[in-house]
Design an enzyme around this catalytic site. Structure first.
Site, short mmCIF file in Angstrom:
data_model
loop_
_atom_site.label_atom_id
_atom_site.label_comp_id
_atom_site.label_asym_id
_atom_site.label_seq_id
_atom_site.Cartn_x
_atom_site.Cartn_y
_atom_site.Cartn_z
N CYS A 153 0.92 -1.13 -0.18
CA CYS A 153 -0.11 -0.02 -0.12
C CYS A 153 0.93 1.12 0.00
CB CYS A 153 -0.80 0.07 1.27
SG CYS A 153 -1.85 1.37 1.59
N CYS A 208 -1.15 3.69 -6.68
CA CYS A 208 -2.10 3.27 -5.43
C CYS A 208 -2.27 1.94 -5.91
CB CYS A 208 -3.25 4.05 -5.31
SG CYS A 208 -4.55 3.04 -4.48
N1 DGL Z 1 -4.12 0.76 -1.88
C1 DGL Z 1 -3.61 1.85 -1.31
C2 DGL Z 1 -2.35 2.62 -1.77
O1 DGL Z 1 -1.57 1.83 -2.40
C3 DGL Z 1 -4.49 2.80 -0.55
C4 DGL Z 1 -6.03 3.00 -0.94
C5 DGL Z 1 -6.86 3.63 0.10
O2 DGL Z 1 -7.18 2.68 1.00
O3 DGL Z 1 -7.05 4.75 0.26
O4 DGL Z 1 -2.38 3.75 -1.65
#
Ligand code: DGL
Length: 259
Positions: A76, A186
């Site tokens: 993430c 993301c």
């Molecule tokens: N998948 C996450 C990222 O790479 C976060 C998305 C979220 O929960 O806002 O930033």
């Protein structure tokens, strides 16, 4: 007691986005056991405070370590920006690999290009992104594109529904015909790459951090003598803080869907 190298790699995200990274991890290290945890009950992280994301990440990492993880991948971008430094300071003996927007390979491929960086507002706000843009932006034009609501919408699945295509068109359609490359900053966004491509038009190159993160995990495991020596194929399992059969079925679907 088994060898430490027999342990599993814990992989986590705010939800199912990190499954895009998990796919790259399994491709790079097919002999490792991976346990994936999606914090879907608390997604999206990008719209929380930095302290909240740090605290949620701490809890997940501690549970992985209590269960015998030999390494952790923060799949993430948001949680890496908010929590990686604190987690590494708390657990200096554990390889903790994070992910960052893949601006470096994008800028190398398009040194004078116009590059969109799609990410959560938090990722684009925190220091890590500004350091990246300073280090690799060079002579390219780097355009940060915060995408509020997009990760949360992807969390719900149903990627073919018209509302999702419309949301992406509204976010990036205005850049159609003017960009060379898009960084999917993301881990949820690789699942909607085709929709971003449709909104921007053909001929745009895409970059995400999954493969780089997988190479970094290989390097860290190797340095620490932690690569699996079992010789059998690795196992992959899924858990979620939204622990329903439907949610876990959605995770499985995202793990195997063609991209
Ligand atoms: N998948 C996450 C990222 O790479 C976060 C998305 C979220 O929960 O806002 O930033």
């Amino acid at each position: 007691m088994g060898e430490r190298s027999d342990g599993f790699v814990g992989v986590f995200d705010s939800g199912l986005g990190g499954i895009s990274v998990l796919r790259a991890l399994v491709a790079e290290l097919p002999g490792e056991d991976f346990r994936y945890f999606g914090d879907s009950a608390h997604a999206p992280y990008g719209e929380k405070t930095e302290a909240e994301v740090r605290e949620l990440s701490r809890g997940i990492a501690e549970r992985f370590l209590a269960d015998g993880a030999k390494a952790i991948v923060i799949a993430c971008n948001t949680a890496t920006s908010a929590a990686a430094a604190t987690l590494r300071a708390a657990h200096p003996d554990v390889p903790i690999v994070g992910i960052e927007p893949a601006l470096k390979p994008a800028a190398r491929a398009f040194p004078r290009g116009r590059i969109l960086v799609m990410a959560t507002e938090m990722t684009l706000h925190l220091d890590k992104y500004h350091e990246l843009a300073r280090a690799w932006g060079g002579e390219c034009e780097v355009v940060p594109v915060p995408c509020p609501g997009l990760a949360a919408r992807i969390e719900r699945g149903d990627l073919d529904a018209p509302d999702l295509a419309k949301m992406i068109e509204d976010l990036v359609g205005g850049y159609a015909g003017t960009v060379d490359a898009v960084v999917l900053g993301c881990t949820h966004y690789p699942f909607v790459r085709a929709l971003v491509e449709r909104a921007l038009g053909e001929g745009v190159a895409f970059f995400d951090g999954g493969a780089g993160t997988a190479r970094q995990l290989r390097k860290r495991l190797s340095e620490e003598g932690l690569l699996s020596a079992s010789g059998r194929p690795g196992r992959v399992s899924f858990a979620s803080s939204l622990d329903t059969p439907d949610e876990l079925a959605l995770y499985q679907r995202f793990f195997s869907m063609p991209l």
